[in-house]
Design a protein around this motif. Sequence first.
Motif, short mmCIF file in Angstrom:
data_model
loop_
_atom_site.label_atom_id
_atom_site.label_comp_id
_atom_site.label_asym_id
_atom_site.label_seq_id
_atom_site.Cartn_x
_atom_site.Cartn_y
_atom_site.Cartn_z
N GLU A 88 -33.40 -15.29 47.11
CA GLU A 88 -31.99 -15.68 47.01
C GLU A 88 -31.69 -16.48 45.75
OE1 GLU A 88 -34.06 -16.19 49.59
OE2 GLU A 88 -33.70 -18.15 50.55
N ASP A 89 -32.70 -16.84 44.98
CA ASP A 89 -32.47 -17.49 43.69
C ASP A 89 -32.17 -16.48 42.58
OD1 ASP A 89 -35.14 -19.76 44.49
OD2 ASP A 89 -32.98 -20.14 44.62
N THR A 90 -32.25 -15.21 42.90
CA THR A 90 -32.00 -14.17 41.91
C THR A 90 -30.57 -14.24 41.40
OG1 THR A 90 -33.68 -12.68 42.80
CG2 THR A 90 -31.86 -11.67 41.58
N GLY A 91 -30.42 -14.06 40.10
CA GLY A 91 -29.09 -14.04 39.51
C GLY A 91 -29.15 -14.35 38.03
N VAL A 92 -27.99 -14.42 37.42
CA VAL A 92 -27.87 -14.83 36.03
C VAL A 92 -27.61 -16.34 36.01
CG1 VAL A 92 -26.58 -14.62 33.88
CG2 VAL A 92 -26.99 -12.59 35.30
N TYR A 93 -28.42 -17.04 35.27
CA TYR A 93 -28.32 -18.49 35.18
C TYR A 93 -27.60 -18.86 33.90
CZ TYR A 93 -31.26 -19.17 39.23
OH TYR A 93 -31.73 -19.19 40.52
N LEU A 94 -26.56 -19.67 34.06
CA LEU A 94 -25.71 -20.04 32.93
C LEU A 94 -25.69 -21.54 32.72
CD1 LEU A 94 -23.63 -17.75 34.75
CD2 LEU A 94 -23.22 -17.45 32.33
N CYS A 95 -25.74 -21.92 31.49
CA CYS A 95 -25.63 -23.32 31.09
C CYS A 95 -24.18 -23.62 30.76
CB CYS A 95 -26.52 -23.55 29.87
SG CYS A 95 -26.55 -25.24 29.25
N HIS A 96 -23.73 -24.81 31.14
CA HIS A 96 -22.33 -25.20 30.94
C HIS A 96 -22.27 -26.66 30.52
CE1 HIS A 96 -18.10 -25.76 31.51
NE2 HIS A 96 -18.27 -26.58 32.54
N VAL A 97 -21.45 -26.96 29.54
CA VAL A 97 -21.27 -28.35 29.13
C VAL A 97 -19.78 -28.66 29.00
CG1 VAL A 97 -23.48 -28.38 27.92
CG2 VAL A 97 -21.37 -27.92 26.64
N ARG A 98 -19.47 -29.93 29.21
CA ARG A 98 -18.12 -30.43 28.97
C ARG A 98 -18.27 -31.73 28.17
NH1 ARG A 98 -17.60 -28.80 34.44
NH2 ARG A 98 -17.56 -30.93 35.29
N ALA A 99 -17.38 -31.90 27.21
CA ALA A 99 -17.47 -33.08 26.34
C ALA A 99 -16.10 -33.43 25.81
CB ALA A 99 -18.43 -32.80 25.18
N GLY A 100 -16.03 -34.62 25.24
CA GLY A 100 -14.80 -35.05 24.62
C GLY A 100 -13.84 -35.69 25.60
N TYR A 101 -12.76 -36.19 25.03
CA TYR A 101 -11.72 -36.83 25.83
C TYR A 101 -11.13 -35.83 26.83
CZ TYR A 101 -7.40 -39.33 26.92
OH TYR A 101 -6.38 -39.95 27.57
N LYS A 102 -11.14 -36.18 28.10
CA LYS A 102 -10.67 -35.33 29.18
C LYS A 102 -11.37 -33.97 29.16
CE LYS A 102 -6.16 -37.47 29.91
NZ LYS A 102 -4.69 -37.27 30.03
N ASN A 103 -12.63 -33.98 28.74
CA ASN A 103 -13.44 -32.76 28.74
C ASN A 103 -12.75 -31.64 27.98
OD1 ASN A 103 -15.60 -33.83 30.26
ND2 ASN A 103 -14.43 -33.52 32.14
N ILE A 104 -12.20 -31.97 26.83
CA ILE A 104 -11.48 -30.96 26.05
C ILE A 104 -12.41 -29.84 25.59
CG2 ILE A 104 -11.77 -32.14 23.83
CD1 ILE A 104 -8.89 -31.28 23.18
N LEU A 105 -13.69 -30.18 25.39
CA LEU A 105 -14.66 -29.17 25.02
C LEU A 105 -15.31 -28.63 26.29
CD1 LEU A 105 -17.23 -29.27 22.18
CD2 LEU A 105 -17.96 -28.60 24.45
N ASN A 106 -15.32 -27.31 26.40
CA ASN A 106 -15.80 -26.65 27.61
C ASN A 106 -16.52 -25.39 27.16
OD1 ASN A 106 -15.99 -25.17 30.07
ND2 ASN A 106 -14.19 -26.22 30.86
N ALA A 107 -17.85 -25.40 27.25
CA ALA A 107 -18.62 -24.29 26.69
C ALA A 107 -19.60 -23.71 27.70
CB ALA A 107 -19.38 -24.76 25.45
N TRP A 108 -19.83 -22.40 27.58
CA TRP A 108 -20.77 -21.66 28.43
C TRP A 108 -21.75 -20.89 27.57
CZ3 TRP A 108 -20.77 -21.77 33.79
CH2 TRP A 108 -19.66 -22.35 34.40
N GLY A 109 -22.96 -20.77 28.05
CA GLY A 109 -23.92 -19.88 27.41
C GLY A 109 -23.74 -18.46 27.91
N GLN A 110 -24.55 -17.57 27.38
CA GLN A 110 -24.42 -16.15 27.73
C GLN A 110 -25.19 -15.81 29.00
OE1 GLN A 110 -26.65 -17.27 25.65
NE2 GLN A 110 -28.52 -16.22 26.29
N GLY A 111 -26.09 -16.68 29.40
CA GLY A 111 -26.83 -16.47 30.63
C GLY A 111 -28.21 -15.88 30.40
#
Length: 118
Positions: A88-111
Amino acid sequence: QVQLVESGGGSVQTGGSLRLSCAASASIAGFNVMAWYRQAPGNQQRELVAEFSRLLVNYADSVKGRFTFSTDNSKNTAYLQMNNLKPEDTGVYLCHVRAGYKNILNAWGQGTQVTVSS
């Protein structure tokens, strides 16, 4: 915009281990949130672990005790050590970050794909 590149996925049998990496194109020292998500076929993205303000780490119940989040500031990289893997751990794993004032920066990796066979 921050670029995130995941790596380390693969195919393992039940009970195996993998370590995923998420390399950021910018310093991770100031990120508000760093997290790993899983996208399983036919399911919504699920948050597995999140680190807040580089201090507090929360794990989903499904991975608590098996997965460990860590970072290496010198490499601007986050890791997800996954032990005792289950199908059940199978899947695409994605990295995500939020940064800046009010989390204005919101980025995802390709997985990166993780497949656990029984």
